[in-house]
Design an enzyme around this catalytic site. Structure first.
Site, PDB file in Angstrom:
ATOM      1  N   LYS A  33      27.619   2.749   7.386  1.00  0.00           N
ATOM      2  CA  LYS A  33      28.451   4.023   7.382  1.00  0.00           C
ATOM      3  C   LYS A  33      29.800   3.466   7.176  1.00  0.00           C
ATOM      4  O   LYS A  33      30.197   2.455   7.883  1.00  0.00           O
ATOM      5  CB  LYS A  33      28.245   4.902   8.578  1.00  0.00           C
ATOM      6  CG  LYS A  33      29.043   5.931   8.528  1.00  0.00           C
ATOM      7  CD  LYS A  33      28.275   6.681  10.007  1.00  0.00           C
ATOM      8  CE  LYS A  33      29.038   8.216  10.282  1.00  0.00           C
ATOM      9  NZ  LYS A  33      28.579   8.737  11.355  1.00  0.00           N
ATOM     10  N   SER A  89      26.919  13.556  10.496  1.00  0.00           N
ATOM     11  CA  SER A  89      28.076  12.902   9.720  1.00  0.00           C
ATOM     12  C   SER A  89      27.436  11.809   9.032  1.00  0.00           C
ATOM     13  O   SER A  89      28.000  11.218   7.931  1.00  0.00           O
ATOM     14  CB  SER A  89      29.114  12.363  10.544  1.00  0.00           C
ATOM     15  OG  SER A  89      29.006  11.266  11.317  1.00  0.00           O
ATOM     16  N   SER A 143      24.962  12.376  14.756  1.00  0.00           N
ATOM     17  CA  SER A 143      25.147  11.951  13.593  1.00  0.00           C
ATOM     18  C   SER A 143      24.336  11.083  13.094  1.00  0.00           C
ATOM     19  O   SER A 143      24.371  10.809  11.773  1.00  0.00           O
ATOM     20  CB  SER A 143      26.728  11.408  13.234  1.00  0.00           C
ATOM     21  OG  SER A 143      27.593  12.494  13.159  1.00  0.00           O
TER      22      SER A 143
END
Ligand code: GLN
Length: 487
Positions: free
Chosen positions: A76, A151, A175
């Site tokens: 990420k 996210s 997330s």
């Protein structure tokens, strides 16, 4: 064997495919499919091929591979990578190249894991759809008109769409688990302190944890074992305290007590509830005992989370002033105007909203009414879970009250998207480990996720319980994870 990681290593060591060939095939898929998914925001093809060559040399010389060696994966874009731009998908960090590695990336790099690129996310990890990203959101491989979740939407989209064998995301309020649930794959949020946060760009430091997104529970355990090391660079780090989780995946769950708190099931969609009830039946058939109880304080979770996370964010994001990192406004008269313009132009709406909210709840006169009250309630929630774990070994709940929502849902109503975090935030508030595993599909074929929550540092227990469920149902529930989604 459900482990993609082990299958890949077998292919590599048996000479069926070289690591360079494997990496090239992933890079080729990325070239065409990422246009559809928008999962990657920064591919790192050159580094990937360099690493792959190193792995091939090791294989040729007959050396044994480390557990994640040669596995194509992604990070990420809030995980710091030395020499590789790390933006948190925010305009304010465009052009920011870290001068040090996050500890998790140090660990993976030392194992020669093949980094294919950095993946999309909600700006500074604030969101549940990936759409607050300055690059636009990542799409759900099951249905391009739906979000991948957030996210860590980019990681989930890439792993589900076969553009990485696994990825690392971060989970502050869901997330990792929520996008895994939306994409029909596995996401593990470790106990607070199990995985080092050093080099993870902070959103809300007392909630943030890094963890794996994978296509099987076994892979989640393998990656978790690799990254859960004590790190002196993170003052809250403790590392894994028990034996490797991947070694305790085949324990019978006969007699295991699975707890159901009715508050988790209030207001969830009918088909999601049905999938949960079916999963409960599977557990009963495996010999687990289902225990029912109430956890009334769960109803405060969302308010507690959004007050405390925003408060911490307002402090953490104070460092983006146009001087130290990334973006700086072009025209300004003095320093104050430069900071003001940089922040106004560099941050997106959702980030601004949270900084304002966080500053408000911390301000003189409101601190006691909001921040302090939320901290007290956090304590109550921690206690409620402690009590729950005197009655059961694992708490079972939905991951999200619904399935992947359509694009632009966030734009319609921010509060409504906050509500979708209702089942994931309690775990972060209490610092517990939680895993999301696929447990069925809705009428339009979108995956439904089930969450298993454990006591602190009991990752091995929830991973084993998840693995047993996977073994009993994989053909139906893990359909997407097993085959990869055809794009
Ligand atoms: N959706 C939650 C939020 O917007 C959680 C995000 C996260 O875990 N990073 O804050």
């Amino acid at each position: 064997m459900y482990s993609k990681i082990k299958k890949i290593q077998e292919q590599l060591t048996s000479g069926q495919i070289s690591c360079v060939e494997l990496t090239q095939s992933y890079l080729k898929a990325m070239e065409s499919d990422n246009k559809k998914l928008n999962a990657y925001v920064n591919p790192t093809a050159e580094l990937a091929l360099e690493t792959a060559k190193r792995v091939d040399r090791k294989i040729t010389s007959g050396e044994q591979l480390l557990p994640l060696e040669g596995i194509p994966m992604t990070l990420k874009d809030n995980i710091s990578t030395k020499g590789i731009e790390t933006t948190c998908c925010s305009k304010i960090l465009k052009g920011y190249v870290p001068i040090y590695n996050a500890t998790v990336w140090d660990i993976l790099q030392n194992q020669n894991a093949v980094l294919l690129g950095k993946t999309n996310m909600d700006e500074f990890a604030m969101g549940s759809s990936c759409e607050t990203s300055c690059f636009g959101g990542a799409l759900n491989p099951h249905d391009f008109s739906r979000v991948a979740g957030g996210s860590s939407g980019g990681v989930a989209s890439a792993v589900c769409g076969n553009l990485a064998a696994f990825g690392l995301g971060s989970d502050t309020g869901g997330s990792i688990r929520q996008p895994a649930s939306f994409c029909g794959i596995v996401g593990l949020k470790p106990t607070y302190g199990a995985v080092s946060r050093y080099g993870l760009i902070a959103y809300a430091s007392s909630f943030d944890q890094i963890g794996p997104i994978t296509t099987s529970v076994e892979d989640a355990a393998l990656v978790y074992d690799a990254i859960s090391l004590y790190d002196e660079k993170d003052s809250t780090s403790r590392g894994r305290v028990s034996a490797p989780a991947s070694e305790s995946l085949n324990k019978s769950i006969k007699g295991m007590k699975i707890g159901i708190a009715k508050e988790y099931f209030e207001g969830i969609r009918g088909d999601v509830n049905e999938a949960m009830q079916n999963a409960i039946k599977v557990y009963e058939s495996l010999g687990a005992e289902i225990v029912y109880f109430d956890m009334p304080s769960l109803k405060y979770s969302l308010s507690v989370y959004y007050i405390l996370a925003c408060a911490e964010a307002s402090s953490n994001l104070g460092r983006y002033d146009g001087i130290r990192y990334g973006y700086q406004a072009e025209h300004y008269a003095d320093r104050d105007e430069m900071v003001c313009k940089t922040r106004s132009e560099g941050f997106g709406d959702e980030v601004k909203r949270r900084i304002l909210l966080g500053t408000y709840v911390l301000s003189a006169g409101y601190y006691d009414a909001y921040y302090k009250k939320a901290q007290n309630l956090r304590g109550a929630l921690v206690k409620a879970f402690q009590e729950a774990f005197t009655k059961c070994d694992v708490v079972l709940a939905p991951t999200v009250p619904m399935t992947a929502f359509p694009l632009n849902f966030t734009a319609q109503d921010a509060v409504e998207t906050y509500l979708t975090d209702i089942c994931t935030v309690p775990v972060n508030i209490a610092g517990l480990p939680g895993i999301s595993v696929p447990c069925g599909f809705d009428a339009s074929g979108l995956p439904i996720g089930m969450q298993l929550i454990g006591d602190r540092f009991c990752e091995a227990t929830i991973l084993n319980a998840a693995h047993q469920y996977e073994a009993a149902t994989r053909e139906t529930t893990f359909r997407a994870a097993d085959m990869g989604v055809k794009l």
